[in-house]
Scaffold this active site. Structure first.
Site, PDB file in Angstrom:
ATOM      1  N   THR A 125       0.671  -1.084   0.106  1.00  0.00           N
ATOM      2  CA  THR A 125      -0.118   0.105  -0.011  1.00  0.00           C
ATOM      3  C   THR A 125       0.884   1.026   0.016  1.00  0.00           C
ATOM      4  O   THR A 125       1.853   1.291   0.910  1.00  0.00           O
ATOM      5  CB  THR A 125      -1.007  -0.006   1.263  1.00  0.00           C
ATOM      6  OG1 THR A 125      -1.566   1.260   1.437  1.00  0.00           O
ATOM      7  CG2 THR A 125      -0.259  -0.414   2.593  1.00  0.00           C
ATOM      8  N   ASP A 127      -0.021   3.955   1.346  1.00  0.00           N
ATOM      9  CA  ASP A 127      -0.417   4.488   2.531  1.00  0.00           C
ATOM     10  C   ASP A 127       0.662   3.996   3.717  1.00  0.00           C
ATOM     11  O   ASP A 127       0.613   4.798   4.754  1.00  0.00           O
ATOM     12  CB  ASP A 127      -1.821   4.056   3.164  1.00  0.00           C
ATOM     13  CG  ASP A 127      -2.728   4.479   1.982  1.00  0.00           C
ATOM     14  OD1 ASP A 127      -2.506   5.338   0.969  1.00  0.00           O
ATOM     15  OD2 ASP A 127      -3.927   3.932   2.109  1.00  0.00           O
ATOM     16  N   GLU A 221      -5.336  13.830   2.862  1.00  0.00           N
ATOM     17  CA  GLU A 221      -6.679  13.742   2.426  1.00  0.00           C
ATOM     18  C   GLU A 221      -7.283  13.421   3.651  1.00  0.00           C
ATOM     19  O   GLU A 221      -8.555  13.949   3.505  1.00  0.00           O
ATOM     20  CB  GLU A 221      -6.889  12.683   1.222  1.00  0.00           C
ATOM     21  CG  GLU A 221      -6.674  11.340   1.702  1.00  0.00           C
ATOM     22  CD  GLU A 221      -6.754  10.284   0.724  1.00  0.00           C
ATOM     23  OE1 GLU A 221      -7.295  10.394  -0.335  1.00  0.00           O
ATOM     24  OE2 GLU A 221      -6.598   8.908   1.144  1.00  0.00           O
ATOM     25  N   GLN A 273       0.139   9.359  -7.631  1.00  0.00           N
ATOM     26  CA  GLN A 273       1.101   8.892  -6.553  1.00  0.00           C
ATOM     27  C   GLN A 273       0.972   7.369  -6.815  1.00  0.00           C
ATOM     28  O   GLN A 273       1.883   6.681  -6.093  1.00  0.00           O
ATOM     29  CB  GLN A 273       0.530   9.007  -5.369  1.00  0.00           C
ATOM     30  CG  GLN A 273       0.378  10.593  -4.767  1.00  0.00           C
ATOM     31  CD  GLN A 273      -0.502  11.089  -3.869  1.00  0.00           C
ATOM     32  OE1 GLN A 273      -0.069  11.492  -2.872  1.00  0.00           O
ATOM     33  NE2 GLN A 273      -1.626  11.195  -4.152  1.00  0.00           N
TER      34      GLN A 273
HETATM   35  O1  F6P Z   1      -5.059   2.742   0.038  1.00  0.00           O
HETATM   36  C1  F6P Z   1      -4.604   3.460  -0.987  1.00  0.00           C
HETATM   37  C2  F6P Z   1      -5.230   4.796  -1.648  1.00  0.00           C
HETATM   38  O2  F6P Z   1      -4.621   5.093  -2.749  1.00  0.00           O
HETATM   39  C3  F6P Z   1      -5.613   5.592  -0.374  1.00  0.00           C
HETATM   40  O3  F6P Z   1      -4.229   6.380  -0.064  1.00  0.00           O
HETATM   41  C4  F6P Z   1      -6.891   6.447  -1.125  1.00  0.00           C
HETATM   42  O4  F6P Z   1      -7.582   6.934  -0.001  1.00  0.00           O
HETATM   43  C5  F6P Z   1      -7.408   5.321  -1.701  1.00  0.00           C
HETATM   44  O5  F6P Z   1      -6.658   4.132  -1.848  1.00  0.00           O
HETATM   45  C6  F6P Z   1      -8.104   5.697  -3.164  1.00  0.00           C
HETATM   46  O6  F6P Z   1      -8.666   4.526  -3.267  1.00  0.00           O
HETATM   47  P1  F6P Z   1      -9.505   4.507  -4.955  1.00  0.00           P
HETATM   48  O7  F6P Z   1      -8.506   4.187  -6.039  1.00  0.00           O
HETATM   49  O8  F6P Z   1     -10.290   3.331  -4.965  1.00  0.00           O
HETATM   50  O9  F6P Z   1     -10.211   5.964  -5.201  1.00  0.00           O
END
Ligand code: F6P
Length: 342
Positions: A125, A127, A221, A273
């Site tokens: 991830t 994150d 975010e 990102q």
């Molecule tokens: O968990 C990874 C992530 O990129 C988070 O940082 C973000 O909130 C989320 O996934 C976004 O998800 P999606 O691609 O489903 O909009």
């Protein structure tokens, strides 16, 4: 053994490097056979798979995304989901699974292991919020992308005497914001781990202008202002119950413009990102995790997640890794605060 591999949740750079390492060592060293399940847990749920041999994984080390596809499918939210997975594994002669994912995908892996499925997890991830591992691959790439964006924003912000607010991902953890903000010399960094006072942020911004430099504000975010009002575009929940975050950057820029009288603009880095080629750090980490994962499967060490602890790749119980989110400790945030407003 015949081993199934899947990638679930939000993609990140390095997934293909894991798949490559697993298959290369699994075939060449152990003589195992592989199938790739498509689109996360949807693959075993619907029996969507493809053969995965050494030829299929050639050339994928530097490629972002995942050759297997991904989704946020939660089999525990689907009628007879677990039975359907077990049936499809049996029909396809799959003995074990390697699940590459974050808290949601590995949360499913943990429960399936408890229900008798032979599974090993690999943490991914951008994150960096999974417990029991010091780093997840994808994070370093995301931080470098965000840092590069901040570097570029400094020069244009200064030319126009503007505040630039950079909104980065990370969900409920501020790791990307903290590292990208520190590496990029941000004027202020705002994290989900601590609510911020918008007047104090405006004060930092004004101070920076007094030094004849334009401020860059990095906001995660998931960061929230003091009144606790989460700013969201959209309250829709995914199948794991997560809200779609985003919008705090725009809200903050409007507030800062009104409070400081200086123009403020927002840049939302978003999925940039998560895209493109992984850094060397992420390629090496992903490769080492993949090698350890196939060793764990070969030894029948089920219910484990491979993890990076210090510089070692170790195995930890899946349940331990998914028990709670790894967020930024406030003492780490204090290191960054030294630079705010100066
Ligand atoms: O968990 C990874 C992530 O990129 C988070 O940082 C973000 O909130 C989320 O996934 C976004 O998800 P999606 O691609 O489903 O909009």
């Amino acid at each position: 053994m015949r081993i199934g591999v899947l990638t679930g949740g939000g993609d990140c750079p390095g997934l293909n490097a894991v798949i490559r390492a697993v298959v290369r060592k699994g075939v060449a060293t152990y003589g195992h056979e592989f199938v790739g399940f498509q689109d996360g847990w949807k693959g075993p749920l619907e029996g969507l798979s493809r053969p995965l041999g050494i030829a299929d994984v050639r050339g994928i080390l530097p490629r972002g995304g995942t050759i297997l596809g991904s989704s946020r499918t939660n089999p525990f939210k689907i009628e007879n989901g677990v039975e359907r997975i077990k049936d499809n594994l049996a029909t396809q002669g799959v003995d074990a699974l390697i699940a590459i994912g974050g808290e949601d995908t590995l949360g499913v892996a943990t429960k399936l292991y408890e229900l008798g499925v032979q599974v090993v997890g690999v943490p991914k991830t951008i994150d960096n919020d999974l417990g029991a591992t010091d780093y997840t691959f994808g994070f370093d790439t995301a931080v470098n992308i965000a840092m590069e964006a901040i570097d570029r924003l400094h020069t244009t912000a200064e030319s126009h005497h503007r505040t630039l607010v950079v909104e980065v991902m990370g969900r409920h953890a501020g790791w990307i914001a903290l590292h990208a903000g520190l590496a990029g010399g941000a004027n202020v960094i705002l994290l989900p781990e601590r609510q911020f006072d918008v007047d104090q942020v405006a004060g930092y911004v004004e101070k920076r202008f007094q030094h004849q430099y334009a401020p860059i504000v990095v906001v995660a975010e998931g960061a929230q202002p003091l009144d606790g009002q989460m700013v969201l575009h959209n309250q829709e929940l995914d199948s794991f119950g997560h809200v779609r975050l985003g919008g705090i950057g725009q809200w903050l820029a409007e507030q800062l413009e009104a409070k400081t009288g200086k123009e403020a603009r927002t840049v939302v880095l978003g999925h940039i990102q998560r895209g493109g080629t992984p850094t060397a750090f992420d390629r090496v980490l992903a490769t080492r995790l993949g090698l350890q994962a196939i060793d764990a499967v070969h030894e029948g060490d089920w219910g484990k997640m491979v993890a990076m602890q210090s510089t070692d790749i170790v195995r930890v119980p899946l349940a331990e890794a998914t028990r709670e989110l790894k967020t930024v400790p406030l003492e780490r945030y204090a290191e960054a605060e030294v630079f705010f407003g100066s």
